[in-house]
Structure formats: C-alpha cells, structure tokens
Design an enzyme around this catalytic site. Structure first.
Site, PDB file in Angstrom:
ATOM      1  N   GLY A 278      -4.281  -7.163  -5.474  1.00 31.83           N
ATOM      2  CA  GLY A 278      -3.225  -7.867  -3.969  1.00 31.83           C
ATOM      3  C   GLY A 278      -2.040  -8.672  -4.783  1.00 31.83           C
ATOM      4  N   GLU A 320      -7.961  -2.856  -8.986  1.00 36.23           N
ATOM      5  CA  GLU A 320      -7.734  -1.609  -7.713  1.00 36.23           C
ATOM      6  C   GLU A 320      -6.303  -2.419  -6.509  1.00 36.23           C
ATOM      7  OE1 GLU A 320     -12.113  -1.986  -6.112  1.00 36.23           O
ATOM      8  OE2 GLU A 320     -10.661  -3.680  -5.511  1.00 36.23           O
ATOM      9  N   PRO A 321      -5.253  -1.795  -7.073  1.00 40.90           N
ATOM     10  CA  PRO A 321      -3.689  -2.441  -6.829  1.00 40.90           C
ATOM     11  C   PRO A 321      -3.430  -1.394  -5.838  1.00 40.90           C
ATOM     12  CG  PRO A 321      -3.355  -1.865  -9.014  1.00 40.90           C
ATOM     13  CD  PRO A 321      -4.748  -1.810  -8.383  1.00 40.90           C
ATOM     14  N   GLY A 322      -3.302  -1.744  -4.711  1.00 44.23           N
ATOM     15  CA  GLY A 322      -2.679  -0.248  -4.509  1.00 44.23           C
ATOM     16  C   GLY A 322      -0.800  -0.803  -3.498  1.00 44.23           C
ATOM     17  N   ARG A 323      -0.992  -2.201  -2.904  1.00 46.73           N
ATOM     18  CA  ARG A 323       0.416  -1.932  -2.779  1.00 46.73           C
ATOM     19  C   ARG A 323       1.217  -2.379  -3.764  1.00 46.73           C
ATOM     20  NH1 ARG A 323       1.758  -6.129   1.425  1.00 46.73           N
ATOM     21  NH2 ARG A 323      -0.195  -6.670   1.150  1.00 46.73           N
ATOM     22  N   ARG A 360       4.484  -4.517   9.985  1.00 48.22           N
ATOM     23  CA  ARG A 360       4.087  -5.238   9.327  1.00 48.22           C
ATOM     24  C   ARG A 360       5.133  -6.791   9.869  1.00 48.22           C
ATOM     25  NH1 ARG A 360       5.089  -6.512   4.871  1.00 48.22           N
ATOM     26  NH2 ARG A 360       3.089  -6.916   4.042  1.00 48.22           N
ATOM     27  N   TYR A 364       2.387  -9.833  10.621  1.00 52.37           N
ATOM     28  CA  TYR A 364       2.427 -10.981   9.436  1.00 52.37           C
ATOM     29  C   TYR A 364       4.075 -11.821   9.204  1.00 52.37           C
ATOM     30  CZ  TYR A 364      -0.873  -7.567   8.054  1.00 52.37           C
ATOM     31  OH  TYR A 364      -1.946  -6.544   8.255  1.00 52.37           O
ATOM     32  N   CYS A 391       8.262  -1.279  24.158  1.00 54.60           N
ATOM     33  CA  CYS A 391       8.247  -1.859  24.847  1.00 54.60           C
ATOM     34  C   CYS A 391       8.482  -3.272  24.524  1.00 54.60           C
ATOM     35  CB  CYS A 391       7.552  -1.967  26.074  1.00 54.60           C
ATOM     36  SG  CYS A 391       8.668   0.475  26.608  1.00 54.60           S
ATOM     37  N   TYR A 421       0.779   0.027   3.599  1.00 51.42           N
ATOM     38  CA  TYR A 421       0.246  -0.521   4.420  1.00 51.42           C
ATOM     39  C   TYR A 421       1.769  -0.389   6.092  1.00 51.42           C
ATOM     40  CZ  TYR A 421      -2.658  -2.884   1.420  1.00 51.42           C
ATOM     41  OH  TYR A 421      -3.588  -2.994   0.600  1.00 51.42           O
TER      42      TYR A 421
HETATM   43  N1  LLP Z   1      -9.489  -4.139  -2.797  1.00 48.37           N
HETATM   44  C1  LLP Z   1     -10.185  -4.946  -1.568  1.00 48.37           C
HETATM   45  C2  LLP Z   1     -11.016  -4.830  -1.786  1.00 48.37           C
HETATM   46  C3  LLP Z   1      -9.216  -4.588  -0.593  1.00 48.37           C
HETATM   47  O1  LLP Z   1      -9.666  -5.269   0.122  1.00 48.37           O
HETATM   48  C4  LLP Z   1      -7.357  -4.279  -1.238  1.00 48.37           C
HETATM   49  C5  LLP Z   1      -6.693  -4.817   0.593  1.00 48.37           C
HETATM   50  C6  LLP Z   1      -7.220  -3.915  -1.523  1.00 48.37           C
HETATM   51  C7  LLP Z   1      -7.720  -3.698  -2.971  1.00 48.37           C
HETATM   52  C8  LLP Z   1      -5.871  -3.677  -2.346  1.00 48.37           C
HETATM   53  O2  LLP Z   1      -4.961  -4.506  -1.656  1.00 48.37           O
HETATM   54  P1  LLP Z   1      -3.109  -4.120  -2.421  1.00 48.37           P
HETATM   55  O3  LLP Z   1      -3.440  -4.362  -3.727  1.00 48.37           O
HETATM   56  O4  LLP Z   1      -2.529  -2.914  -1.602  1.00 48.37           O
HETATM   57  O5  LLP Z   1      -2.854  -5.895  -1.933  1.00 48.37           O
HETATM   58  N2  LLP Z   1      -1.849  -4.780   5.969  1.00 48.37           N
HETATM   59  C9  LLP Z   1      -1.954  -5.589   4.953  1.00 48.37           C
HETATM   60  C10 LLP Z   1      -2.765  -5.523   3.997  1.00 48.37           C
HETATM   61  C11 LLP Z   1      -4.486  -6.120   3.220  1.00 48.37           C
HETATM   62  C12 LLP Z   1      -4.680  -5.566   2.537  1.00 48.37           C
HETATM   63  C13 LLP Z   1      -6.656  -5.429   2.548  1.00 48.37           C
HETATM   64  N3  LLP Z   1      -7.237  -4.958   1.656  1.00 48.37           N
HETATM   65  C14 LLP Z   1      -0.521  -5.847   5.028  1.00 48.37           C
HETATM   66  O6  LLP Z   1       0.393  -5.519   5.277  1.00 48.37           O
HETATM   67  O7  LLP Z   1      -0.079  -6.712   3.940  1.00 48.37           O
END
Ligand code: LLP
Length: 463
Positions: A278, A320-323, A360, A364, A391, A421
């Site tokens: 997050g 758990e970093p994704g973004r 996005r 959002y 469209c 994302y």
């Molecule tokens: N761990 C869990 C359990 C999660 O549900 C998520 C994201 C993450 C880690 C990774 O979060 P991050 O570090 O990437 O923020 N589609 C949305 C974001 C949805 C996130 C869902 N869960 C967007 O485009 O902003």
C-alpha cells in the site's frame, strides 16, 4: 494557423477552468526523477531514451501503445526493499500490480517472495519457477480449485480471509495429508487516507476478519483447533497508494495487540506478522513518497516497541509492496492521433490507447503526468487533456496536463508511473488489443508480454 502563433486554451498564469493542475514545470522538457524510471533521460536529440534505447526506435520496432519497463530499475527497487528490511523480514512483491514470467524471474533472482491472489497468478509464478515456499496465496473468495492447487504445490503461506475458508483450507490440507501454514487476515479498523475503492482496513468492507467484536480472535481459536493448519501469524493490509505512515503504525500496534491476546489465551506466541502493501508512489511532481528504508525503520521500530511492551518475542515481519516496486519502473508510450482545441477551455489530445490500457484515471480519479517523448519543444505550455480512443467521454488518461503548443499528430507521448495496475487491469473494451510490455535493459529491448492480436480476440469467440 499554427497553435504556437495563436495558442488556444488557457496558459500557465491565466485563470484556469475548474480542475486540479500540477503546475507546468518551468521547462516542459524536464523530467522529474521521482516520476520516471531511473534510466529515462532526454538525449541531446531531444527524444526520451530508457535503458539507453530511444523511444522512437521502440515505437518503430514494437508499435504503440506500449508499456515500456526499465528492468534495471525494477531490480534496483527490489534490492532497495530487501536491503531496507534486512534478513529478519520478508518482502513479498504483490503480483496483482503486474505479473509476468520475466518479472517472476527477476523477483526470484533479487531474493523477493511473491504474493498471488488468484489461480492465474499462481500458475504464472509456478510456471516461471518461483519456489512454492516463497509464495503466499491471498484472496477473499479462493475457490476450492485454487486452494487445492496451492496446497498441492506447497505454497509457504495461505492468508485465510473468512470462517468458511478456514474450514476449506483445513479440509483440502487434511485430504492431501499436509499441514498448511496459514496467516489470518484481519481488519484493524483504521481509515487509510486514500480512495474509497482501495482502502481496506475499515470494518465495513469485504476483506478480512475484524479485530473489533472478536471475529479475528475467534478465527485464531478455530485455526489453532485444526490439525491440518499451522497458524504462523496475523496479516493486515490497510489500503493502497498511502503516504502517511500513521495508518501502518496503528495497524502494527493492533496486530501486536492480537498477538498478545493469543499468547494470553492460548499460551502460543505466533512467529509472524504481515503488514501488507500500500505504499504510495509519485504519479506527479506533487507526490512525495517515502523511501523503503524509512518505511522499514518506521514499521520495525513500532513492532519492536509494542512487542517489548507486551513481553513478546519480536515476530518475523513481512510486507507486500506492489505499486512501490513496479509502478515507477514503466511508462506508457502513445502516439498522438488528433489535437482538438476548445477555445477558452483546453486542448484535447487523443492518443492510440486509453481506458483499456489505463483505467485508473476513470476509476479512481488518478492523476498522471505526461511529456512529449519523441522530441523536445520550446513552444508555450498548452493546457491539455490526454484522452483515449474509446467510446466514452470518461476515457481520460491524463485529466490536466501542460503540453507544448506545437504538439501534432504523430508525436509520441509518454505517461510515467504506469507500471502498476495498468497492464494488470487492462481490458479489451471496444475490442481494443491489449498493449505489449517491453523490457529495456543496457541498450536492449525485448517483449516480455506480447501485444494482443485480432486472432487472440477471435480465438475466444467460439460462437
Ligand atoms: N497485499 C494485499 C493483501 C493487497 O490486497 C494489495 C493490493 C497489496 C498487498 C499491494 O498493494 P500496493 O503496494 O500495490 O498498493 N487497483 C488499485 C489498487 C488495488 C490494490 C489491491 N490490493 C489501483 O490501481 O490503485
């Protein structure tokens, strides 16, 4: 009449139409290193290059739109997270942000673990050789098939999200003669300051089991009572694109509070906590994200302090970093198709993609920045809206941006920070073909996810 001679639409300094504007940089050709992947630069010729490759060459060779990913930057961010958290913690990359076989290999090589949240992500992780014990399975409604595949593969962690799921995972593990390590996903009751759709720790939502009211404590009792499950810890994910560490601190405190209750009630000290992902990134120059070492220090300190106060051994921490890993590593390369000036309002710049490759903005109200990528320009800044070819009038890629007033069809635009994302949420709306992901490294570019074709679309259409 050229736009630069008779600029249409407001300019910097005019009273602007309603909206939120990132002010134009003093030089429209400049690149803010916070929003661009590490190796992106503007060359002497004026065009952008990434990993030593000119974007005009990328457009020619791979077409547009395309996601262009800086492999060295991805790897460097993985290492920064690993080093920041050190050997007593685990970094699980959240595959939902973007997953492909190449990415799984990079993660593996850089010593990260992987969080998957569907059968498809699990299949990709396994196909690319991620050791199963380094995979965690998430999701609020995992199917029996997904659970079975994960237990059979021997994933290191399943994060259970409901009472029904506790029973399902226990059943599958028993049937397969396994003892499956699980964590319990809890909702800690904090309001993360982010968009409602990506906030996940307040109680009124679908994820997790609430600490308040005792659901989480009841889940602990149930898991501890099941032979085929090994309860290793507690998991909390408070939301996404968050800058303020306060929510994480409250979350850490409450999770440690539950560990203390578990110790007091059951005489068991759970060895792990996971504080989720997050962490926010910079989409525009106005965003100021925290660095991995600051995050690691803030989380490590609070967990240690709370555990010491409760007399608990400090558990192994995971995040758990994704973004924060993949987001800044890629940009989307588009070609301008039309430039439409609306007198006194703004200029609409249509590109060859849109909401099918980046939902996005529509979903959002996300803010992005954009730059002219195929050349430099010293024309006046022109208030622009970058839109797609779908469209819908909500098909906006960049709501408000300043682009040079001599922008013309055929120019290439690059939208930074689209690594997370965007491809993973891409759709075939209007039968758009999803763009490829091109990885660039040390002067070489290669496709890691190829562009969809009309044959791909028609293959699914079996009527
Ligand atoms: N761990 C869990 C359990 C999660 O549900 C998520 C994201 C993450 C880690 C990774 O979060 P991050 O570090 O990437 O923020 N589609 C949305 C974001 C949805 C996130 C869902 N869960 C967007 O485009 O902003």
């Amino acid at each position: 009449m050229s736009r630069s001679a008779h600029p249409a639409g407001p300019r910097h300094g005019d009273v602007l139409p309603e909206g939120h504007y990132t002010p134009p940089p003093s030089d429209l050709n400049s690149l803010d290193p916070r929003v661009w992947a590490q190796t992106v630069e503007r060359t002497a010729e004026g065009a952008l290059s990434v990993g030593g490759v000119d974007v005009r060459r990328l457009a020619e060779e791979f077409g547009t739109p395309a996601y262009v990913m800086d492999e060295n930057d991805f790897r460097a961010r993985c290492r920064a997270w690993r080093e920041a958290f050190g050997p007593d913690a685990d970094v699980f990359y959240a595959g939902k942000a973007f997953l492909s076989r190449a990415v799984v290999r990079w993660l593996h090589e850089e010593g990260l673990n992987l969080d998957v949240c569907s059968g498809g992500e699990l299949a990709t992780a396994l196909a690319a050789g991620m050791p199963p014990e380094r995979i965690a399975l998430h999701g609020n409604n995992k199917s029996m098939e997904e659970i079975t595949r994960a237990v059979e593969a021997g994933v290191g962690r399943i994060v259970v999200d409901s009472f029904q799921e506790i029973a399902r995972v226990a059943h599958v593990a028993r049937r397969l003669g396994r003892r499956q390590p699980v964590q319990i996903r809890v909702t800690v009751g904090v309001e993360a300051h982010t968009h409602e759709f990506i906030a996940t720790a307040h109680e009124d939502q679908k994820f997790g089991l609430a600490l308040a009211g005792g659901q989480a404590a009841e889940a602990v009792r149930r898991v501890l009572g099941l032979e085929s499950l090994e309860l290793t810890g507690i998991h909390s994910h408070i939301g996404s694109q968050i800058f303020d560490m306060a929510g994480f601190e409250v979350s850490a405190r409450r999770v440690v509070g539950l560990l203390t209750e578990v110790r007091d009630e059951h005489g068991v000290e759970l060895p792990e906590i996971d504080l989720g992902g997050g962490l926010g990134i910079a989409y525009t120059s106005e965003d100021d994200p925290r660095e991995p070492h600051e995050i690691a220090k803030a989380l490590g300190d609070i967990v240690t302090r709370e555990c010491e106060a409760a007399g608990l051994a400090v558990p192994r921490l995971s995040v758990e970093p994704g973004r924060a890993i993949v987001g800044p590593t890629a940009f989307t390369l588009y070609e301008v198709g039309t430039v439409k000036e609306l007198e006194g309002l703004r200029t609409y710049v249509s590109v060859d993609g849109g909401m099918s490759d980046n939902i996005r903005t529509a979903l959002y109200d996300a803010e992005y920045s954009v730059t002219l990528a195929s050349r430099a320009s010293d024309a006046e800044p022109m208030l622009s809206r970058v839109v797609g070819k779908h469209c819908e009038s909500g098909d906006i890629v960049v709501r408000d941006a300043f682009l040079p007033a001599d922008l013309a069809p055929g120019d290439l635009l690059a939208v930074p920070a689209t690594g997370a994302y965007c491809r993973s949420m891409a759709s075939n709306y209007n039968h758009a073909l999803r763009p490829p992901v091109i990885a660039v490294r040390d002067g070489e570019a290669r496709t890691i996810v190829r562009r969809e074709t009309e044959e791909d679309l028609l293959r699914l259409d079996v009527g």
